[in-house]
Design a protein around this motif. Structure first.
Motif, mmCIF file in Angstrom:
data_model
loop_
_atom_site.group_PDB
_atom_site.id
_atom_site.type_symbol
_atom_site.label_atom_id
_atom_site.label_comp_id
_atom_site.label_asym_id
_atom_site.label_seq_id
_atom_site.Cartn_x
_atom_site.Cartn_y
_atom_site.Cartn_z
ATOM 1 N N VAL A 145 0.326 5.241 8.421
ATOM 2 C CA VAL A 145 -1.313 5.133 8.320
ATOM 3 C C VAL A 145 -1.956 4.969 7.079
ATOM 4 O O VAL A 145 -1.331 5.641 6.159
ATOM 5 C CB VAL A 145 -1.996 6.565 9.104
ATOM 6 N N GLY A 146 -3.012 4.445 6.797
ATOM 7 C CA GLY A 146 -3.644 4.318 5.530
ATOM 8 C C GLY A 146 -5.060 3.891 5.585
ATOM 9 O O GLY A 146 -5.623 3.748 6.652
ATOM 10 N N MET A 147 -5.673 3.660 4.527
ATOM 11 C CA MET A 147 -6.961 3.274 4.358
ATOM 12 C C MET A 147 -7.503 2.014 3.649
ATOM 13 O O MET A 147 -8.459 1.769 3.330
ATOM 14 C CB MET A 147 -7.610 4.389 3.231
ATOM 15 N N ASN A 196 0.929 -1.162 0.044
ATOM 16 C CA ASN A 196 0.006 -0.047 -0.050
ATOM 17 C C ASN A 196 0.879 1.222 -0.063
ATOM 18 O O ASN A 196 2.142 1.326 0.231
ATOM 19 C CB ASN A 196 -0.814 0.024 1.267
ATOM 20 N N ALA A 197 0.189 2.401 -0.161
ATOM 21 C CA ALA A 197 0.737 3.621 -0.102
ATOM 22 C C ALA A 197 0.343 4.247 1.476
ATOM 23 O O ALA A 197 -0.949 3.990 1.578
ATOM 24 C CB ALA A 197 0.189 4.698 -1.101
ATOM 25 N N ALA A 198 1.221 4.722 2.151
ATOM 26 C CA ALA A 198 0.737 5.175 3.507
ATOM 27 C C ALA A 198 1.544 6.489 3.962
ATOM 28 O O ALA A 198 2.425 6.923 3.302
ATOM 29 C CB ALA A 198 1.156 4.044 4.473
ATOM 30 N N GLY A 199 0.692 7.114 4.756
ATOM 31 C CA GLY A 199 1.518 8.403 5.306
ATOM 32 C C GLY A 199 2.421 8.051 6.439
ATOM 33 O O GLY A 199 1.958 7.160 7.330
ATOM 34 N N GLY A 200 3.439 8.689 6.670
ATOM 35 C CA GLY A 200 4.390 8.323 7.697
ATOM 36 C C GLY A 200 3.799 9.218 8.850
ATOM 37 O O GLY A 200 3.581 10.336 8.985
ATOM 38 N N SER A 209 -11.472 10.813 4.121
ATOM 39 C CA SER A 209 -10.673 11.866 4.126
ATOM 40 C C SER A 209 -9.375 11.928 4.993
ATOM 41 O O SER A 209 -9.279 10.672 5.536
ATOM 42 C CB SER A 209 -11.486 12.818 5.477
ATOM 43 N N TYR A 210 -8.288 12.583 5.040
ATOM 44 C CA TYR A 210 -6.735 12.363 5.414
ATOM 45 C C TYR A 210 -7.087 12.868 6.963
ATOM 46 O O TYR A 210 -8.217 13.318 7.078
ATOM 47 C CB TYR A 210 -5.842 13.236 4.650
ATOM 48 N N GLU A 211 -6.043 12.538 7.588
ATOM 49 C CA GLU A 211 -6.316 12.845 9.148
ATOM 50 C C GLU A 211 -5.827 14.274 9.508
ATOM 51 O O GLU A 211 -5.100 14.813 8.751
ATOM 52 C CB GLU A 211 -5.226 11.804 9.978
ATOM 53 N N THR A 212 -6.631 14.893 10.442
ATOM 54 C CA THR A 212 -6.176 16.200 11.098
ATOM 55 C C THR A 212 -4.960 15.833 11.822
ATOM 56 O O THR A 212 -4.280 14.591 12.439
ATOM 57 C CB THR A 212 -7.408 16.359 12.145
ATOM 58 N N THR A 236 4.200 7.772 0.988
ATOM 59 C CA THR A 236 4.272 8.631 -0.057
ATOM 60 C C THR A 236 4.062 10.031 0.471
ATOM 61 O O THR A 236 4.186 11.064 -0.127
ATOM 62 C CB THR A 236 2.892 8.413 -0.626
ATOM 63 N N ASN A 237 3.927 10.096 2.114
ATOM 64 C CA ASN A 237 3.735 11.472 2.500
ATOM 65 C C ASN A 237 3.944 11.351 4.111
ATOM 66 O O ASN A 237 3.965 10.433 4.598
ATOM 67 C CB ASN A 237 2.647 12.125 2.295
ATOM 68 N N VAL A 238 4.418 12.507 4.312
ATOM 69 C CA VAL A 238 4.495 12.519 5.964
ATOM 70 C C VAL A 238 3.249 13.145 6.666
ATOM 71 O O VAL A 238 2.800 14.201 5.966
ATOM 72 C CB VAL A 238 5.798 13.679 6.450
HETATM 73 N N1 HPA Z 1 -3.352 8.953 5.312
HETATM 74 C C1 HPA Z 1 -3.957 7.960 4.924
HETATM 75 N N2 HPA Z 1 -4.152 7.207 3.920
HETATM 76 C C2 HPA Z 1 -3.021 7.468 3.177
HETATM 77 C C3 HPA Z 1 -2.019 8.586 3.468
HETATM 78 C C4 HPA Z 1 -2.158 9.396 4.526
HETATM 79 O O1 HPA Z 1 -1.340 10.224 4.948
HETATM 80 N N3 HPA Z 1 -0.858 8.339 2.356
HETATM 81 C C5 HPA Z 1 -1.228 7.507 1.647
HETATM 82 N N4 HPA Z 1 -2.435 6.753 1.918
#
Ligand code: HPA
Length: 275
Positions: free
Chosen positions: A210-212, A114-118, A192-195, A235-237
């Motif tokens: 974190v991811g979905m 997956n792609a996830a946020g750090g 929605s992305y996280e706050t 893929t992103n902080v």
């Molecule tokens: N949050 C949730 N899911 C994601 C993120 C994130 O920052 N980046 C990639 N998938």
């Protein structure tokens, strides 16, 4: 017969026919921007999800929507170029459906990506991370009558991610010179992305990324007794403060995942070979 099993077996039978006698032993789920690995599979058959009976359609950006049966390092695998997410509106039964189909086809090991946020401040954009545990904040995909044929009512999750495969992946990464650390993946429903406050909370409870996605598949797979190996591309902080640049899943996340996908493909290929 359980009507859910009738559907699973109908799909399994369809895919078994397509496989023309080849029996996949490893199943692979390729997440956002990671479908590229599918192109390196020596395909026996590539089937668009729309042509597979009872399959959902992948609507997420960066998901090609193909089921590939083919060979990697001489081993027969099946791979999903794109997955089904709870946030797309699919019930959990549909999200985990392909995993049960794979299990009925004879798959014994599942790779998920997956792609996830750090969330861990030490995680950087483009990093590859092994998932060594998870925190699930989504509805559990096993809620409902138990699929008796697949597994028990209360499956153990104390070692969801296979230690032996993780050790192999670490050895291969060291050999290839790919820096590879481990971490805990927290799944929320999205979309929605996280706050910033949620990210602080996730850090506090022990999440590294974190991811979905992914976790419903892993729970489904462990319920069927499959061995699981999981990998994230950071893929992103994740939004630590309000200054963080806004995320755009269609562009940033998929582009960064795509750039790191070659490293992940190399690692997956060597890992398939080593199993
Ligand atoms: N949050 C949730 N899911 C994601 C993120 C994130 O920052 N980046 C990639 N998938």
């Amino acid at each position: 017969m359980d009507p859910r099993l009738t559907l699973i077996d109908e799909t399994g039978e369809f895919l078994r026919e397509k496989a023309a006698g080849f029996k996949p032993e490893i199943g692979i789920v390729l997440g956002s921007g990671l479908g590229k690995f599918g192109d390196s599979i020596e395909a026996i058959e590539t089937i668009p999800y729309a042509d597979i009976p009872n399959f959902a359609h992948s609507t997420a950006i960066g998901h090609k929507g193909n089921f590939i049966i083919g060979k990697v390092a001489g081993k027969v695998v099946c791979a999903m170029q794109g997955r089904f997410h709870f946030y797309e509106g699919y019930p959990m039964e549909q999200v985990t459906f392909p995993i049960r189909v794979m299990a009925r086809m004879g798959v014994k090991t599942l790779f998920v990506s997956n792609a996830a946020g750090g969330v861990n401040p030490g995680f950087k954009i483009g990093d590859l991370r092994i998932i060594d545990d998870h925190i699930n904040t989504m509805p559990n995909p096993l809620i409902g009558p138990n699929h008796e044929l697949f597994g028990e009512r209360f499956p153990d999750m104390s070692c969801a991610y296979d230690r032996e495969i993780i050790a192999k992946a670490e050895a291969i990464a060291a050999e290839l010179g790919i820096p590879l650390k481990k971490g805990v993946y927290l799944a929320n429903t999205g979309p929605s992305y996280e706050t910033p406050a949620e990210i602080r909370y996730y850090r506090t409870v022990g999440a590294d990324a974190v991811g979905m996605s992914t976790v419903p598949e892993v729970i489904g797979a462990r319920h069927c007794g499959l061995r699981v190996f999981g990998m994230s591309i950071i893929t992103n902080v994740a939004n630590h403060n309000v200054e963080t640049v806004k995320l755009n899943h269609g562009e940033d996340v998929v582009r960064i995942a795509d750039a790191a996908a070659d490293k992940m493909s190399m690692l997956f290929t060597r890992l398939v070979e080593a199993l």
